[in-house]
Design an enzyme around this catalytic site. Structure first.
Site, PDB file in Angstrom:
ATOM      1  N   ASP A  61       0.815  -1.209   0.000  1.00  0.00           N
ATOM      2  CA  ASP A  61       0.000   0.000   0.000  1.00  0.00           C
ATOM      3  C   ASP A  61       0.852   1.264   0.000  1.00  0.00           C
ATOM      4  OD1 ASP A  61      -2.420  -1.311  -0.128  1.00  0.00           O
ATOM      5  OD2 ASP A  61      -2.689  -1.411   2.037  1.00  0.00           O
ATOM      6  N   ASN A 135      -5.214   8.845   1.619  1.00  0.00           N
ATOM      7  CA  ASN A 135      -5.576   8.116   2.833  1.00  0.00           C
ATOM      8  C   ASN A 135      -5.971   9.027   3.992  1.00  0.00           C
ATOM      9  OD1 ASN A 135      -5.491   5.469   2.091  1.00  0.00           O
ATOM     10  ND2 ASN A 135      -3.597   4.963   3.165  1.00  0.00           N
ATOM     11  N   ASP A 165      -2.706  11.286  21.667  1.00  0.00           N
ATOM     12  CA  ASP A 165      -1.505  11.099  20.856  1.00  0.00           C
ATOM     13  C   ASP A 165      -1.638  11.820  19.523  1.00  0.00           C
ATOM     14  OD1 ASP A 165      -0.497   9.542  22.850  1.00  0.00           O
ATOM     15  OD2 ASP A 165      -0.570   7.648  21.752  1.00  0.00           O
ATOM     16  N   ALA A 200      -5.722   7.465  20.579  1.00  0.00           N
ATOM     17  CA  ALA A 200      -5.501   7.240  22.011  1.00  0.00           C
ATOM     18  C   ALA A 200      -5.865   8.473  22.829  1.00  0.00           C
ATOM     19  CB  ALA A 200      -4.046   6.827  22.274  1.00  0.00           C
TER      20      ALA A 200
END
EC number: 2.7.1.23
Length: 277
Positions: A61, A135, A165, A200
């Site tokens: 990818d 993406n 994060d 997170a």
């Protein structure tokens, strides 16, 4: 009718390099003008892709993402060959490449137009950089022991302030990449929706969200700790306190060549996820 094809490969994967030589030879034997090389060569000499009818990307990818960055500005359709670990964006296996190319040469297959997102970086209210991604656009910490504080608005309406994060905005295509690893939903790649995912998050009870295709997401850095901006895993620009990243769907698309019915997406998705398990 294919007149000119570009074959791009991952130079660090011997199977991709070897197959690219064979495919380039096969195409030339059929009268198709063929350029073979790596992404850096195409970036250094962009003229090699002018008038290209198709790009064949051989690798995982990451290779497909590098190929896409070259293809969508020039509206070149992209055929991805699975030579990576998961290869979510691939269409054919190596053993299917010649049959697939023969079908394309004969006018078979169909074009799958994938949405892109556009990110603009503002500093002190002034635009300083702009990027397009297939993406995702990721704002994240650069210090491993520090979280960042990021205020998010959608269509000028405040959503929340993440202590996390990072925060990412993904396309439907990107929903099976970093967004999925961060706990985001899988979105049908035919959708033009955006995906917002906190990475997170600490004490932030806002779930991952699927947004309207015309939503405008603004992410403002409210932390003095180091943060960076990554676009499709590249750039890694350092961000300052007060910087703002504005993300929206791009008017451009990335066109993939498909040889299978779109209805097979879910079956193939599960097969790939099971292979990774």
């Amino acid at each position: 009718m294919l007149r000119r094809v570009a074959v791009m490969y991952n130079p660090f994967a011997e199977p991709a390099s070897a197959l690219s030589i064979e495919v380039a030879t096969w195409l030339r034997e059929r009268g198709v003008m063929t350029w073979r090389g790596i992404s850096q060569e195409a970036r250094d000499t962009p003229g090699v892709l002018h008038d290209t009818d198709l790009m064949v990307a051989m690798g995982g990818d990451g290779t497909v993402l590098r190929a896409a960055r070259l293809c969508f500005p020039l509206d070149i359709p992209l055929l991805a060959v699975a030579l990576g670990h998961l290869s979510f964006m691939s269409e054919v296996q190596p053993e299917e490449i010649y049959e697939g190319l023969e079908r394309v040469i004969q006018g078979g297959g169909w074009h799958d137009e994938r949405s892109l997102i556009r990110a603009a970086l503002y500093r002190e209210g002034q635009p300083i950089a702009a990027f397009t991604a297939l993406n995702d656009v990721v704002l994240s910490r650069s210090d491993i022991s520090r979280v960042i504080k990021a205020h998010v608005t959608i269509d000028d309406s405040p959503l929340t302030t993440y202590l996390a994060d990072g925060v990412l905005v993904a396309t439907a295509t990107g929903s099976t990449a970093y967004a999925l690893a961060a706990g985001g939903p899988i979105v049908d790649p035919r959708s033009r929706s955006l995906v917002l995912v906190g990475i997170a998050p600490h004490l932030t009870n806002v779930p991952s969200m699927v947004l309207h295709e015309d939503a405008v997401v603004s992410i403002r850095v409210e932390s003095h700790y180091h943060a960076i901006l990554a676009v499709d895993g590249r750039e890694n620009l350092p961000l300052h306190y007060g910087d703002e990243v504005v993300v929206r769907r791009s008017p451009k698309v990335c066109t993939f060549v498909r040889l299978r019915p779109s209805s097979q997406f879910y079956t193939r998705l599960v097969e790939r996820l099971r292979r990774d398990a």
